[in-house]
Scaffold this motif. Structure first.
Motif, PDB file in Angstrom:
ATOM      1  N   TYR A 157       0.806  -1.223   0.000  1.00 44.98           N
ATOM      2  CA  TYR A 157       0.000   0.000   0.000  1.00 44.98           C
ATOM      3  C   TYR A 157       0.840   1.275   0.000  1.00 44.98           C
ATOM      4  CZ  TYR A 157      -3.853  -3.168   0.711  1.00 44.98           C
ATOM      5  OH  TYR A 157      -4.759  -4.183   0.552  1.00 44.98           O
TER       6      TYR A 157
ATOM      7  N   PHE B  12      -4.695  -0.193 -12.817  1.00 43.49           N
ATOM      8  CA  PHE B  12      -4.657   0.587 -11.566  1.00 43.49           C
ATOM      9  C   PHE B  12      -4.781   2.081 -11.857  1.00 43.49           C
ATOM     10  CE2 PHE B  12      -2.196  -3.320 -10.837  1.00 43.49           C
ATOM     11  CZ  PHE B  12      -2.966  -3.878  -9.829  1.00 43.49           C
TER      12      PHE B  12
ATOM     13  N   ARG C  71     -13.488  -6.634  -2.228  1.00 46.23           N
ATOM     14  CA  ARG C  71     -12.357  -7.258  -2.906  1.00 46.23           C
ATOM     15  C   ARG C  71     -12.565  -8.765  -3.015  1.00 46.23           C
ATOM     16  NH1 ARG C  71      -7.586  -5.591   0.869  1.00 46.23           N
ATOM     17  NH2 ARG C  71      -9.111  -6.454   2.344  1.00 46.23           N
TER      18      ARG C  71
ATOM     19  N   TRP D 197      -7.723 -11.181  -1.211  1.00 45.95           N
ATOM     20  CA  TRP D 197      -7.350  -9.913  -0.583  1.00 45.95           C
ATOM     21  C   TRP D 197      -7.927  -9.812   0.820  1.00 45.95           C
ATOM     22  CZ3 TRP D 197      -3.645  -6.759  -1.894  1.00 45.95           C
ATOM     23  CH2 TRP D 197      -3.211  -6.717  -3.225  1.00 45.95           C
TER      24      TRP D 197
ATOM     25  N   CYS E   1     -12.598  -0.956  -1.283  1.00 50.41           N
ATOM     26  CA  CYS E   1     -11.664  -1.960  -1.792  1.00 50.41           C
ATOM     27  C   CYS E   1     -10.238  -1.534  -1.451  1.00 50.41           C
ATOM     28  CB  CYS E   1     -11.891  -2.242  -3.272  1.00 50.41           C
ATOM     29  SG  CYS E   1     -11.962  -0.806  -4.362  1.00 50.41           S
ATOM     30  N   ASN E   2      -9.312  -1.587  -2.385  1.00 54.43           N
ATOM     31  CA  ASN E   2      -7.910  -1.357  -2.033  1.00 54.43           C
ATOM     32  C   ASN E   2      -7.494   0.104  -1.985  1.00 54.43           C
ATOM     33  OD1 ASN E   2      -6.641  -3.742  -1.252  1.00 54.43           O
ATOM     34  ND2 ASN E   2      -6.407  -4.448  -3.357  1.00 54.43           N
TER      35      ASN E   2
ATOM     36  N   GLU F 177      -6.982   3.773  -6.371  1.00 52.50           N
ATOM     37  CA  GLU F 177      -6.664   3.183  -7.675  1.00 52.50           C
ATOM     38  C   GLU F 177      -7.469   1.909  -7.954  1.00 52.50           C
ATOM     39  OE1 GLU F 177      -2.074   4.141  -8.740  1.00 52.50           O
ATOM     40  OE2 GLU F 177      -2.383   2.656  -7.176  1.00 52.50           O
ATOM     41  N   CYS F 178      -8.335   1.532  -7.040  1.00 51.71           N
ATOM     42  CA  CYS F 178      -9.039   0.248  -7.144  1.00 51.71           C
ATOM     43  C   CYS F 178     -10.440   0.434  -7.716  1.00 51.71           C
ATOM     44  CB  CYS F 178      -9.108  -0.408  -5.766  1.00 51.71           C
ATOM     45  SG  CYS F 178      -9.952  -2.011  -5.765  1.00 51.71           S
TER      46      CYS F 178
ATOM     47  N   GLN G  71     -12.717  -2.061  -7.905  1.00 52.01           N
ATOM     48  CA  GLN G  71     -13.585  -3.169  -7.522  1.00 52.01           C
ATOM     49  C   GLN G  71     -14.863  -2.705  -6.822  1.00 52.01           C
ATOM     50  OE1 GLN G  71     -11.251  -6.124  -5.415  1.00 52.01           O
ATOM     51  NE2 GLN G  71      -9.723  -6.210  -7.028  1.00 52.01           N
TER      52      GLN G  71
ATOM     53  N   GLN H 186      -5.800   1.261   1.449  1.00 53.45           N
ATOM     54  CA  GLN H 186      -4.569   2.045   1.347  1.00 53.45           C
ATOM     55  C   GLN H 186      -4.572   3.232   2.302  1.00 53.45           C
ATOM     56  OE1 GLN H 186      -3.565   3.771  -2.507  1.00 53.45           O
ATOM     57  NE2 GLN H 186      -1.400   3.480  -2.043  1.00 53.45           N
TER      58      GLN H 186
END
Length: 232
Positions: A59, A69, A107, A111, A185-186, A189-190, A192, A218
């Motif tokens: 991250y 991404f 996710r 993940w 999600c992540n 940049e994610c 999902q 992140q």
């Protein structure tokens, strides 16, 4: 399933001042920490107390090939509110605590198993974006949606005309008692959770009951906040 507090939160606990002293690095100006139920266990959410703490690992990376991404828009849809950490804290302590909503890790399971935000359940974007599948139907029912079965054409026409109550209702689903959802999600940049949100909107889930935590894992880890991982 039992959970283990992640190394991140263990560091937070190790850095915690002795009983009777307030944490120096708080969640907000007037709140040091909060508690949330995760898989039947109470987990305390707080920040790492080490002023020298810096984010490391996956991250900490800020340059990844785009696509896939790519930075996501601040809003997934004009009708869906985007929230930050403070709003998420409030959601955890009210709506989530009172069983009026779900915090959804959108996710994939791989993940989720690496670590998640306390209080989250894992319903992958692959389920929420595939409308009409048994898995998607099960998720909508979990969220409080009810299958309407066969709705008479005349009754549906009256609903659309506003003569009889149609709020939260589609040809297939009744979302009148649907719960509030925060999806993440992540990180920025994610894509999902945005895909999951679009899937929910496509079946008529009320947009005012959907919220997007764009920061995701992140930013959650950037601020040194507690995470949990499955045992083992």
């Amino acid at each position: 399933m039992a959970v283990l507090i992640s190394i991140l939160s263990l560091q937070a606990f190790a850095d915690e001042p002795q009983a009777g002293k307030e944490l120096e690095i708080k969640l907000t100006g007037n709140q040091s920490y909060l508690h949330v139920i995760h898989k039947g266990q109470s987990v305390r959410v707080q920040r790492v107390q080490d002023p020298e703490y810096v984010l490391k690992g996956y991250y900490a990376k800020t340059a990844r090939k785009c696509p896939p991404f790519c930075l996501q828009p601040m809003q997934v849809d004009p009708r869906v509110a985007t929230v930050g950490e403070v709003e998420l804290f409030d959601f955890m302590q009210t709506t989530l605590r009172d069983d009026r909503g779900f915090l959804i890790d959108a996710r994939t399971p791989e993940w989720f198993e690496r670590g998640t935000i306390p209080g989250s359940i894992n319903i992958p974007f692959t389920v929420l974006s595939k409308v009409g599948t048994p898995e998607n139907d099960d998720a909508l029912k979990l969220f409080g949606g009810k299958s309407r079965g066969e709705v008479g054409a005349f009754s549906r026409k009256l609903e659309k005309m506003g003569i009889i109550n149609s709020e939260g209702k589609t040809d297939k689903w009744d979302f009148s008692n649907a719960k509030e959802l925060v999806l993440w999600c992540n990180g920025p940049e994610c894509g999902q959770s945005p895909r999951a949100i679009k899937g929910l909107l496509s079946v008529g889930y009320p947009a005012n009951k959907i919220f997007y935590y764009r920061g995701g894992m992140q930013l959650w880890q950037l601020w040194g906040l507690t995470t949990v991982v499955p045992e083992g």
